[in-house]
Design a protein around this motif. Structure first.
Motif, PDB file in Angstrom:
ATOM      1  N   HIS A  69      23.038   8.032   8.433  1.00  0.00           N
ATOM      2  CA  HIS A  69      21.924   8.910   7.555  1.00  0.00           C
ATOM      3  C   HIS A  69      21.832  10.087   8.230  1.00  0.00           C
ATOM      4  O   HIS A  69      21.833  11.147   7.665  1.00  0.00           O
ATOM      5  CB  HIS A  69      20.642   8.053   7.879  1.00  0.00           C
ATOM      6  CG  HIS A  69      19.567   8.225   7.291  1.00  0.00           C
ATOM      7  ND1 HIS A  69      19.155   8.118   5.986  1.00  0.00           N
ATOM      8  CD2 HIS A  69      18.714   9.557   7.301  1.00  0.00           C
ATOM      9  CE1 HIS A  69      18.064   8.599   5.538  1.00  0.00           C
ATOM     10  NE2 HIS A  69      17.796   9.576   6.626  1.00  0.00           N
ATOM     11  N   HIS A 121      22.444  14.192   6.880  1.00  0.00           N
ATOM     12  CA  HIS A 121      21.318  15.358   6.738  1.00  0.00           C
ATOM     13  C   HIS A 121      22.335  16.641   7.259  1.00  0.00           C
ATOM     14  O   HIS A 121      21.983  17.620   6.958  1.00  0.00           O
ATOM     15  CB  HIS A 121      20.009  14.944   7.686  1.00  0.00           C
ATOM     16  CG  HIS A 121      19.145  13.979   7.057  1.00  0.00           C
ATOM     17  ND1 HIS A 121      18.567  14.558   5.882  1.00  0.00           N
ATOM     18  CD2 HIS A 121      18.531  12.905   7.319  1.00  0.00           C
ATOM     19  CE1 HIS A 121      17.540  13.734   5.344  1.00  0.00           C
ATOM     20  NE2 HIS A 121      17.463  12.562   6.176  1.00  0.00           N
ATOM     21  N   ASP A 125      14.041  13.713  12.087  1.00  0.00           N
ATOM     22  CA  ASP A 125      14.028  12.963  10.795  1.00  0.00           C
ATOM     23  C   ASP A 125      12.997  11.743  10.961  1.00  0.00           C
ATOM     24  O   ASP A 125      12.781  11.436  12.278  1.00  0.00           O
ATOM     25  CB  ASP A 125      15.321  12.503  10.476  1.00  0.00           C
ATOM     26  CG  ASP A 125      15.344  12.309   8.822  1.00  0.00           C
ATOM     27  OD1 ASP A 125      14.480  12.769   7.896  1.00  0.00           O
ATOM     28  OD2 ASP A 125      16.080  11.218   8.423  1.00  0.00           O
ATOM     29  N   ASP A 137      15.010  13.617   2.680  1.00  0.00           N
ATOM     30  CA  ASP A 137      15.989  12.630   2.187  1.00  0.00           C
ATOM     31  C   ASP A 137      16.381  13.005   0.876  1.00  0.00           C
ATOM     32  O   ASP A 137      17.486  12.322   0.225  1.00  0.00           O
ATOM     33  CB  ASP A 137      15.385  10.807   2.284  1.00  0.00           C
ATOM     34  CG  ASP A 137      15.656  10.495   3.512  1.00  0.00           C
ATOM     35  OD1 ASP A 137      15.863  11.162   4.421  1.00  0.00           O
ATOM     36  OD2 ASP A 137      15.395   9.333   3.748  1.00  0.00           O
TER      37      ASP A 137
HETATM   38 FE    FE Z   1      16.017  11.068   6.368  1.00  0.00          FE
END
Ligand code: FE
Ligand code: ZN
Ligand code: ZN
Length: 736
Positions: free
Chosen positions: A471, A475, A495, A720
């Motif tokens: 994840h 980013h 995040d 996101d």
């Molecule tokens: Fe995220």
């Protein structure tokens, strides 16, 4: 001496008024030749003297229509021909159009038309021209002709047809061209009955009613923003107690009475994309964005909005998404009448169908650059260009919250519009609908699939065999993709939570990225949080956990957290100590939650990131003082210890404004300290925490001061909503 040049332009140059622009420019410069659509671009052959030709080439780039995007401009010399004029040639049948323009806000000329009593389009809510109007939302198929849009069943009247066929006319080849005689019409339904049109709808808003209004990409729920009772009722009916509501103002002058506005923000509001811009409030507007310093503000972007404000005056209206909270924005009249009846008193409908669902875009401006919170209307389906082509068409599925997906072909990455949280069947249906429609429109049949590594995300069940990308790395790579960063760099990703490579939960990460390799070089020190997923709304549980982790005694915890029952704290402490329903996080989002609760700013949230946003709003002191923190370095891996920060917050908890400011400054200092330790010249900042304008600004200042080159997301959301771009880029660079 005369010259003849062939000029081929590629990019977003079709359906944005490019040919009439070239035509008029050539006429002015007394050039001969022609312009026509050509494949995915525009082909020009122009002949004239050397000087005019030079000016022509210069002005094509400089004065191109605002919504055009020139990717490449190739010039070739040709031999002279005998020609007496400059013409717009109709497109060759064989040409394949690949670029689709985004929806464009009503232009100045069309605004004049609808305000002019003598104009045949006076107060006509569907007025448009080559410079403005709906585009992506009405296109069903390519090439972009009226027959392939939702305007197909409206037959142009002779007057409109003549405009459409006259090269000198502003409406030459404006596919949605129409007028009161031949175009779509509005109707107003009140209490289940036909009740007139625009005027009647506006009157009801004036009387304090909530009206669902069909716009370009979907419905809004509108009411007077100055009528506290109406806003309270809207919040109650929508089951949306605190989440900020977007506002639409009639003009800039009125915005300035309510909000602070700099030149760059004003330019964004007035831009053809007309996004909602986060502005600092000058006046308190009850119930609009309580607890926050900012409000999301936009200008009327369709003729229909414009006419409503002409009737009501420029005072703000709430213009929030016409949906059931958490579900997609309604697009059809039937859907709106069915779903929004419990919320809206009346419905302002029309019969121009919306093919592609589209929310409003929301962004803020910092140092002249855009920072997206939500990217949709006006920007979709714009693309990001890669340095080289990818092997096979690909699809990156994005994150599970505030989802957008990314389709890619050749050297272009197309980020979808904002879809929403993929945690309910309605949004998943929307995801599938948008994916089917967008891949058909862009003619992309993906052969490679990339998704988040989390096994519980929707993407994991949808494409289980897709390549997986961590994840926060995704980013991080989204910034590299956007800015074409080829050099080694340190990526700071702050995040919410995401599954890490070691099966713990990450979220405050430092990655060293070089070519197609990456290394986790550091993180916020992981902290055990009691309460599991429940701690994401009961954020006081984060506060209890962080305080326990920094060895705070229970008496102090109870004294610090106001209004949390002592027995609830006891339960959380017990869970923490006995490892019941506990998770270990290195997430920055949780640290913000903990701070917001320790300072008694927010203990429970009703919308995502509420704690962090309210904490940011409190950070108003003019100080760069920080709390102490330490960097623990083991085998080159840096972990930052926030325990002293927690102790500092507890000590300052009676002065939340000072503490919140110092907290922000501390995080920026922490990031700076890691960057200095790592000593890599290029830094990227990504992740949802950087939607915090104050933190972002502080980081930029500190890092630029120390001579770093700093990048963050400017064209896509750093939360996101931009994740899919990073995932796709990871696939392109063979990170996965
Ligand atoms: Fe995220
Ligand atoms: Zn126009
Ligand atoms: Zn007409």
């Amino acid at each position: 001496m005369n010259l003849r040049k062939q000029i081929i332009i590629t990019g977003i140059v079709q359906a944005v008024g490019f040919r009439p622009f070239v035509y008029n420019l050539a006429k002015k410069l007394n050039l001969k030749g022609f312009v026509s659509n050509y494949g995915s671009g525009v082909l020009i052959e122009a002949q004239g003297n050397k000087e005019s030709m030079e000016i022509f080439l210069l002005l094509i780039k400089k004065n191109a229509p605002a919504t055009a995007q020139i990717d490449k401009l190739k010039v070739k010399s040709l031999s002279l021909k005998k020609e007496i004029s400059f013409t717009i040639k109709s497109s060759k049948k064989t040409s394949v159009q690949t670029s689709i323009p985004a929806d464009i806000a009503v232009c100045k000329n069309c605004q004049k038309d609808i305000s002019d009593k003598k104009n045949r389009r006076y107060q006509y809510p569907f007025t448009n021209c080559t410079d403005c109007g709906p585009r992506f939302t009405i296109i069903k198929k390519l090439p972009y002709d009226r027959a392939k849009t939702t305007m197909s069943h409206f037959k142009m009247c002779p007057a409109c047809k003549s405009e459409f066929e006259t090269p000198q006319d502003r409406r030459f080849h404006a596919q949605p061209n129409c007028c009161p005689v031949c175009g779509p019409k509005v109707s107003f339904i009140y209490k289940g009955k036909q009740a007139g049109g625009l005027k009647e709808a506006a009157q009801k808003i004036k009387q304090g009613k909530i009206i669902a209004i069909k716009s370009i990409g979907g419905f809004h729920l509108a009411c007077s923003a100055l009528n506290k009772k109406a806003v309270a009722l809207l919040r109650k009916r929508k089951n949306r107690p605190h989440k900020p509501l977007a506002l639409m103002f009639g003009d800039i002058k009125t915005i300035k009475q309510f909000c602070y506005l700099n030149q760059a923000e004003e330019a964004l509001l007035k831009s053809p994309q007309a996004p909602a811009v986060m502005l600092k409030k000058r006046r308190h507007l009850p119930l609009i964005s309580d607890g926050l310093e900012t409000a999301a503000v936009m200008l009327p972007y369709t003729p229909l909005h414009k006419i409503i404000f002409d009737i009501l005056g420029p005072s703000p209206l709430v213009m929030t998404s016409g949906n059931i909270s958490g579900q997609p924005i309604c697009v059809t009249n039937e859907e709106a009448l069915k779903k929004l009846s419990p919320i809206a008193d009346g419905f302002l409908l029309h019969n121009r169908d919306i093919h592609n669902r589209m929310d409003d875009s929301v962004l803020f401006e910092l140092n002249g650059k855009t920072h997206f919170l939500r990217r949709a209307r006006g920007y979709t389906p714009g693309y990001i260009t890669l340095p080289s082509k990818i092997n096979k068409p690909a699809l990156a599925l994005g994150g599970n919250l505030t989802n957008s997906f990314c389709l890619a072909k050749d050297d272009k990455l197309y980020l979808s519009q904002y879809i929403g949280d993929l945690d309910n069947s309605e949004n998943i249906k929307y995801f599938k609908e948008a994916l089917t429609q967008t891949s058909r429109l862009l003619n992309i049949k993906p052969q490679v699939f990339i998704r988040d590594a989390h096994p519980d995300y929707f993407a994991a069940s949808y494409k289980p065999k897709a390549k997986k990308i961590q994840h926060h790395l995704a980013h991080a790579l989204s910034v590299a993709a956007e800015h074409g960063i080829k050099e080694k760099h340190l990526a700071v990703t702050f995040d919410g939570t995401g599954l890490g490579m070691d099966n713990t939960i990450w979220g405050g990460e430092f990655f060293v990225i070089k070519n197609n390799t990456w290394q986790r070089a550091g993180s916020l020190k992981p902290v055990k949080i009691a309460g599991g997923e429940g701690a994401s709304t009961d954020i006081w549980k984060c506060a209890v956990s962080y305080m326990l982790a920094s060895e705070t005694d229970i008496k102090t915890i109870k004294k610090t957290l106001k209004n949390i029952p002592s027995k609830d704290i006891d339960t959380a402490v017990k869970m923490y100590k006995n490892n019941i329903n506990c998770y270990t996080y290195s997430g920055a989002g949780r640290l913000f939650d903990a701070a917001a609760s320790i300072l008694n700013i927010c203990h429970k949230t009703t919308y995502s990131a509420q704690g962090a946003m309210e904490l940011e709003a409190k950070a108003i002191k003019n100080t760069s003082k920080t709390y102490p923190f330490s960097l623990d370095i083991k085998n080159g891996f840096i972990s930052t210890d926030s325990s002293p920060v927690i102790a500092g917050l507890i000590k300052d908890s009676k002065n939340p404004e000072l503490a919140a400011t110092k907290f922000h400054a501390t995080l920026a200092a922490m990031i700076e300290a890691v960057c200095i330790q790592k000593n890599i010249k290029i830094i990227t900042l990504s992740g949802g925490v950087f939607q915090n304008k104050k933190l972002l600004n502080m980081c930029f200042k500190r890092l630029l001061d120390k001579g770093f080159k700093v990048f963050t997301n400017n064209l896509i959301p750093t939360g996101d909503g931009g994740l899919a771009i990073g995932q796709l880029y990871a696939g392109y660079k063979s990170f996965v």
